[in-house]
Design a protein around this motif. Structure first.
Motif, mmCIF file in Angstrom:
data_model
loop_
_atom_site.group_PDB
_atom_site.id
_atom_site.type_symbol
_atom_site.label_atom_id
_atom_site.label_comp_id
_atom_site.label_asym_id
_atom_site.label_seq_id
_atom_site.Cartn_x
_atom_site.Cartn_y
_atom_site.Cartn_z
ATOM 1 N N ALA A 163 0.837 -1.211 0.000
ATOM 2 C CA ALA A 163 0.000 0.000 0.000
ATOM 3 C C ALA A 163 0.861 1.246 0.000
ATOM 4 O O ALA A 163 0.565 2.227 -0.700
ATOM 5 C CB ALA A 163 -0.937 -0.010 1.198
ATOM 6 N N LYS A 164 1.960 1.233 0.766
ATOM 7 C CA LYS A 164 2.882 2.367 0.780
ATOM 8 C C LYS A 164 3.453 2.624 -0.611
ATOM 9 O O LYS A 164 3.527 3.765 -1.069
ATOM 10 C CB LYS A 164 4.035 2.105 1.748
ATOM 11 C CG LYS A 164 3.689 2.151 3.219
ATOM 12 C CD LYS A 164 4.964 1.907 4.032
ATOM 13 C CE LYS A 164 4.730 1.953 5.515
ATOM 14 N NZ LYS A 164 5.970 1.723 6.283
ATOM 15 N N ILE A 165 3.872 1.547 -1.289
ATOM 16 C CA ILE A 165 4.445 1.689 -2.628
ATOM 17 C C ILE A 165 3.420 2.249 -3.604
ATOM 18 O O ILE A 165 3.714 3.155 -4.394
ATOM 19 C CB ILE A 165 4.983 0.330 -3.120
ATOM 20 C CG1 ILE A 165 6.189 -0.087 -2.278
ATOM 21 C CG2 ILE A 165 5.356 0.386 -4.601
ATOM 22 C CD1 ILE A 165 6.652 -1.512 -2.539
ATOM 23 N N ALA A 166 2.199 1.726 -3.555
ATOM 24 C CA ALA A 166 1.157 2.193 -4.471
ATOM 25 C C ALA A 166 0.825 3.657 -4.243
ATOM 26 O O ALA A 166 0.681 4.431 -5.202
ATOM 27 C CB ALA A 166 -0.099 1.331 -4.311
ATOM 28 N N LEU A 167 0.714 4.063 -2.988
ATOM 29 C CA LEU A 167 0.388 5.462 -2.695
ATOM 30 C C LEU A 167 1.485 6.398 -3.204
ATOM 31 O O LEU A 167 1.202 7.494 -3.716
ATOM 32 C CB LEU A 167 0.174 5.656 -1.197
ATOM 33 C CG LEU A 167 -1.088 5.015 -0.616
ATOM 34 C CD1 LEU A 167 -1.109 5.164 0.904
ATOM 35 C CD2 LEU A 167 -2.349 5.632 -1.217
ATOM 36 N N ALA A 168 2.737 5.974 -3.085
ATOM 37 C CA ALA A 168 3.849 6.800 -3.556
ATOM 38 C C ALA A 168 3.926 6.809 -5.078
ATOM 39 O O ALA A 168 4.042 7.874 -5.705
ATOM 40 C CB ALA A 168 5.166 6.305 -2.963
ATOM 41 N N ASP A 169 3.870 5.630 -5.697
ATOM 42 C CA ASP A 169 4.014 5.519 -7.148
ATOM 43 C C ASP A 169 2.892 6.210 -7.902
ATOM 44 O O ASP A 169 3.129 6.930 -8.879
ATOM 45 C CB ASP A 169 4.025 4.041 -7.569
ATOM 46 C CG ASP A 169 5.315 3.324 -7.246
ATOM 47 O OD1 ASP A 169 6.247 3.967 -6.729
ATOM 48 O OD2 ASP A 169 5.385 2.099 -7.507
ATOM 49 N N LEU A 170 1.679 5.969 -7.480
ATOM 50 C CA LEU A 170 0.516 6.397 -8.260
ATOM 51 C C LEU A 170 0.029 7.795 -7.904
ATOM 52 O O LEU A 170 -0.495 8.515 -8.765
ATOM 53 C CB LEU A 170 -0.631 5.404 -8.067
ATOM 54 C CG LEU A 170 -0.347 3.960 -8.501
ATOM 55 C CD1 LEU A 170 -1.501 3.055 -8.113
ATOM 56 C CD2 LEU A 170 -0.094 3.895 -10.005
ATOM 57 N N PHE A 171 0.188 8.174 -6.631
ATOM 58 C CA PHE A 171 -0.422 9.425 -6.182
ATOM 59 C C PHE A 171 0.579 10.396 -5.570
ATOM 60 O O PHE A 171 0.194 11.476 -5.106
ATOM 61 C CB PHE A 171 -1.534 9.114 -5.172
ATOM 62 C CG PHE A 171 -2.475 8.041 -5.653
ATOM 63 C CD1 PHE A 171 -3.322 8.270 -6.726
ATOM 64 C CD2 PHE A 171 -2.492 6.786 -5.058
ATOM 65 C CE1 PHE A 171 -4.174 7.277 -7.188
ATOM 66 C CE2 PHE A 171 -3.341 5.781 -5.501
ATOM 67 C CZ PHE A 171 -4.182 6.026 -6.582
ATOM 68 N N GLY A 172 1.865 10.024 -5.549
ATOM 69 C CA GLY A 172 2.901 10.908 -5.030
ATOM 70 C C GLY A 172 2.758 11.221 -3.557
ATOM 71 O O GLY A 172 3.162 12.293 -3.097
ATOM 72 N N LEU A 173 2.197 10.273 -2.797
ATOM 73 C CA LEU A 173 1.945 10.518 -1.378
ATOM 74 C C LEU A 173 3.097 9.992 -0.533
ATOM 75 O O LEU A 173 3.386 8.791 -0.527
ATOM 76 C CB LEU A 173 0.639 9.849 -0.946
ATOM 77 C CG LEU A 173 -0.635 10.408 -1.575
ATOM 78 C CD1 LEU A 173 -1.851 9.627 -1.109
ATOM 79 C CD2 LEU A 173 -0.807 11.880 -1.235
ATOM 80 N N ASN A 174 3.770 10.894 0.165
ATOM 81 C CA ASN A 174 4.812 10.514 1.103
ATOM 82 C C ASN A 174 4.177 9.885 2.325
ATOM 83 O O ASN A 174 3.243 10.431 2.914
ATOM 84 C CB ASN A 174 5.631 11.733 1.503
ATOM 85 C CG ASN A 174 6.658 11.430 2.569
ATOM 86 O OD1 ASN A 174 6.350 11.457 3.764
ATOM 87 N ND2 ASN A 174 7.872 11.147 2.148
ATOM 88 N N TRP A 175 4.711 8.740 2.724
ATOM 89 C CA TRP A 175 4.096 7.966 3.787
ATOM 90 C C TRP A 175 3.933 8.758 5.072
ATOM 91 O O TRP A 175 2.841 8.826 5.649
ATOM 92 C CB TRP A 175 4.909 6.703 4.039
ATOM 93 C CG TRP A 175 4.475 5.929 5.238
ATOM 94 C CD1 TRP A 175 5.146 5.759 6.402
ATOM 95 C CD2 TRP A 175 3.243 5.227 5.405
ATOM 96 N NE1 TRP A 175 4.427 4.984 7.284
ATOM 97 C CE2 TRP A 175 3.253 4.649 6.701
ATOM 98 C CE3 TRP A 175 2.133 5.033 4.585
ATOM 99 C CZ2 TRP A 175 2.201 3.892 7.180
ATOM 100 C CZ3 TRP A 175 1.090 4.274 5.072
ATOM 101 C CH2 TRP A 175 1.129 3.722 6.343
#
Length: 267
Positions: free
Chosen positions: A186-198
């Motif tokens: 989920a962390k990887i997807a949020l960063a890759d797809l939406f540019g969201l820093n954990w």
């Protein structure tokens, strides 16, 4: 676990991302109800990032990414994420392990499969096993008569004596080789797809689930929610959700969605 009705509106207003388990969280007794699907669609239309995070197989996740009102889906307890680019009509895949690693792991899982089915009477391969790419799913109540807690523990123990990861969902014991889980992918997807820093985004995420394989997610997010049927697994949880809905399964998911939508509309 506090009742979801006690959550403050300010916390709800901060939410931008909705991550949700599927079985017995979005679905109810194996079915996707109109109310739960409408809740997904209403969240998506309102601008929330919506991403199921499930133990279900790659075959299902391809369909979900294409056909459901979601932005992406994490499947097989973190083995991959799928994202469908509707404008380009292209499916994007990200896997934790390489094709060769998955091939080797499949051979190791085949040994575990034989041992479980021979040593735990009444267990069976999950009916969706043919559509999996990375894990082994053993059915203990979906399409077989429910097994006892003791039998479920025996299944987990067989995975673990082969040094595999094993997680209990509401219907299956899922096992795999690899240092991943729902949270890591989920962390990887949020960063890759939406540019969201954990670290900066975790306060804007809500996770909702119902069983022990959701535990990494419950422990990671300040705003974590269990649907009411989470109480059946309370004895297996070290990290419990912060809040719990009044309703079970898909109705509980719709309960959460309504609160999120009302908070955004009020803002």
């Amino acid at each position: 676990m506090r009742p979801l009705s006690e959550i403050d509106r300010g916390t709800l207003r901060r939410v931008r991302v909705v991550l949700a388990d599927i079985d017995d969280t979005i679905t109810s007794e194996g079915s996707l109800t109109a109310a739960a699907y409408m809740a997904l669609e209403n969240l998506h239309r309102a601008g929330f990032i919506v991403m199921p995070v499930t133990g279900r197989p790659a075959g299902w996740c391809d369909h979900i990414a294409r056909m459901w009102p979601v932005d992406a889906v994490v499947g097989e307890n973190g083995a991959f994420y799928f994202h469908y680019d509707r404008a380009a009509k292209k499916m994007h895949h990200h896997f934790w392990a390489s094709v060769e690693e998955r091939r080797k792991n499949r051979a190791r899982l085949a040994l575990i499969e034989r041992e479980v089915l021979s040593e735990v009477p009444g267990s069976a391969l999950a009916s969706d096993q043919a559509y999996r790419v990375a894990d082994l799913a053993i059915d203990f109540c979906e399409d077989v008569p429910p097994l006892s807690e003791t039998d479920i523990d025996r299944i987990v123990a067989i995975f673990e004596r082969h040094d595999a990861i094993a997680k209990v969902s509401s219907i299956h014991v899922n096992g795999w080789f690899g240092d991943y889980n729902k949270l890591s992918m989920a962390k990887i997807a949020l960063a890759d797809l939406f540019g969201l820093n954990w670290e900066s985004a975790r306060d804007t995420v809500v996770y909702v689930g119902d069983s022990p394989n959701d535990e990494p997610m419950f422990g990671a997010f300040p705003l974590s929610v269990g649907v009411a049927n989470i109480h059946a697994f309370a004895n297996r949880l070290k990290s419990k959700p912060a809040f719990v809905t009044a309703a079970h399964s898909g109705e509980g998911f719709a309960e959460l969605a309504t609160l999120l939508l009302n908070a955004r509309n009020a803002a």
